[in-house]
Design an enzyme around this catalytic site. Structure first.
Site, mmCIF file in Angstrom:
data_model
loop_
_atom_site.group_PDB
_atom_site.id
_atom_site.type_symbol
_atom_site.label_atom_id
_atom_site.label_comp_id
_atom_site.label_asym_id
_atom_site.label_seq_id
_atom_site.Cartn_x
_atom_site.Cartn_y
_atom_site.Cartn_z
ATOM 1 N N ASP A 9 0.867 -1.021 -0.019
ATOM 2 C CA ASP A 9 -0.129 -0.111 0.020
ATOM 3 C C ASP A 9 1.017 1.265 -0.132
ATOM 4 O O ASP A 9 1.916 0.950 0.310
ATOM 5 C CB ASP A 9 -1.011 -0.081 1.131
ATOM 6 N N LEU A 10 0.476 2.466 -0.417
ATOM 7 C CA LEU A 10 1.331 3.645 -0.421
ATOM 8 C C LEU A 10 1.136 4.443 0.789
ATOM 9 O O LEU A 10 2.185 4.864 1.363
ATOM 10 C CB LEU A 10 1.042 4.269 -1.806
ATOM 11 N N ASP A 11 -0.081 5.071 0.792
ATOM 12 C CA ASP A 11 -0.102 6.096 1.803
ATOM 13 C C ASP A 11 -0.136 5.432 3.232
ATOM 14 O O ASP A 11 -1.076 4.642 3.687
ATOM 15 C CB ASP A 11 -1.756 6.580 1.622
ATOM 16 N N THR A 17 1.041 10.458 3.880
ATOM 17 C CA THR A 17 0.326 11.583 3.202
ATOM 18 C C THR A 17 -0.917 11.993 4.015
ATOM 19 O O THR A 17 -1.603 12.631 3.552
ATOM 20 C CB THR A 17 -0.081 10.972 1.718
ATOM 21 N N LYS A 45 -8.466 6.581 6.806
ATOM 22 C CA LYS A 45 -7.148 5.935 6.170
ATOM 23 C C LYS A 45 -7.615 4.817 5.290
ATOM 24 O O LYS A 45 -8.432 4.017 5.837
ATOM 25 C CB LYS A 45 -6.209 5.426 7.277
ATOM 26 N N GLY A 46 -7.098 4.653 4.181
ATOM 27 C CA GLY A 46 -7.493 3.544 3.378
ATOM 28 C C GLY A 46 -9.028 3.474 2.855
ATOM 29 O O GLY A 46 -9.123 2.768 2.052
ATOM 30 N N SER A 114 -2.755 0.560 -4.285
ATOM 31 C CA SER A 114 -3.017 1.534 -3.436
ATOM 32 C C SER A 114 -4.555 2.044 -4.134
ATOM 33 O O SER A 114 -4.780 2.077 -5.325
ATOM 34 C CB SER A 114 -2.224 2.857 -3.635
ATOM 35 N N ALA A 115 -5.405 2.544 -3.022
ATOM 36 C CA ALA A 115 -6.828 3.034 -3.500
ATOM 37 C C ALA A 115 -6.653 4.618 -4.117
ATOM 38 O O ALA A 115 -7.632 4.955 -4.720
ATOM 39 C CB ALA A 115 -7.615 3.125 -2.576
ATOM 40 N N LYS A 145 -10.880 -1.563 -1.216
ATOM 41 C CA LYS A 145 -10.523 -2.556 -0.126
ATOM 42 C C LYS A 145 -11.971 -2.296 0.954
ATOM 43 O O LYS A 145 -12.400 -1.003 0.926
ATOM 44 C CB LYS A 145 -9.281 -2.020 0.446
ATOM 45 N N GLU A 169 0.225 -3.354 4.514
ATOM 46 C CA GLU A 169 -0.804 -2.297 4.918
ATOM 47 C C GLU A 169 -0.802 -1.728 6.171
ATOM 48 O O GLU A 169 -0.704 -2.335 7.123
ATOM 49 C CB GLU A 169 -2.109 -3.373 4.555
ATOM 50 N N ASP A 170 -1.351 -0.438 6.260
ATOM 51 C CA ASP A 170 -1.553 0.144 7.442
ATOM 52 C C ASP A 170 -3.075 0.601 7.730
ATOM 53 O O ASP A 170 -3.302 0.963 8.899
ATOM 54 C CB ASP A 170 -0.790 1.640 7.347
#
Ligand code: G6P
Ligand code: MG
Length: 217
Positions: A9-11, A17, A45-46, A114-115, A145, A169-170
């Site tokens: 995942d990115l963020d 971010t 988040k996510g 990433s979303a 997700k 994943e966070d």
């Protein structure tokens, strides 16, 4: 089954971010006449941009039609993009680059799952783009997700099977997405909300790739 690929995942995993999302959402809330707290921002988040706006409007007790919502989401995104255009490689989270380099040296494939529709911009600005064999972002998926679509597309593009992947994943919804895709998942953050992951670590500093490769599904 041997692990052949890592999907990130990115963020919140490679870069932070959430602070920029927060500044932009808070500004939108202020324009609409209410305060949006950092605590409420955690709920975004996510979560996709559209769903984030819905949560924000719930907090403010406001309702808008679809056309007005699209305008609000665009407004917020323009502010957010102003922030991420100023990002630099210094904002990559600690330990990330070393970890990815180690994985690549061991022959593992890497992808972004990433979303965000802004993933490419962030990856370019932080000079992370070169580390990934596939980028699956919010422009390529139709379901959010916890649906596993984003991670399954990443595995397919890398040419590996789901059970040959580890997802990082966070967000709770992201951990569920990986589990729904029958993948191993390492949570980045705290056990409190990521307890369903196969393993939870605070971040990539001192992260042990060898121990992740041994994770049982
Ligand atoms: C990530 C972030 C969310 C964000 C979503 C969409 O999942 O964690 O907070 O809402 O991406 O991002 P975008 O850049 O497309 O608005
Ligand atoms: Mg995230």
């Amino acid at each position: 089954m041997d692990i052949k690929a890592l999907i990130f995942d990115l963020d919140g995993v490679l870069v932070d971010t959430a602070k920029y999302h927060y500044l932009a959402w808070k500004r939108l809330a202020e324009e609409l006449g209410f305060f949006f707290s950092q605590e409420n921002n955690e709920r975004l988040k996510g979560v996709s941009r559209v769903r984030s706006l819905e949560i924000l409007l719930e907090v403010g007790g406001l309702q808008f039609d679809e056309e007005a919502k699209t305008k609000l989401a665009t407004k917020k995104n323009n502010w957010y993009v102003d922030y991420i255009l100023k990002m630099t490689p210094d904002e990559i989270l600690p330990g990330v680059i070393n970890f990815i380099k180690e994985a690549k040296n061991q022959g593992l494939k890497t992808a972004i799952g990433s979303a965000s529709k802004n993933a490419k911009t962030i990856l370019e600005r932080t000079d992370l783009l070169k580390y990934f064999d596939a980028i699956i972002d919010g422009n390529k998926v139709s379901t959010a997700k916890p649906d596993p679509e984003v991670f399954l597309l990443a595995a397919a593009e890398l040419g590996v099977k789901p059970d040959e992947c580890i997802v990082f994943e966070d967000a709770e919804a992201g951990v569920e997405a990986a589990l729904n895709g029958k993948m191993r998942v390492v949570g980045i953050g705290s056990e409190k909300n990521l307890g369903h992951a196969h393993l939870v670590i605070p971040g990539f500093e001192n992260a042990s790739l060898a121990s992740f490769l041994k994770l049982a599904i």
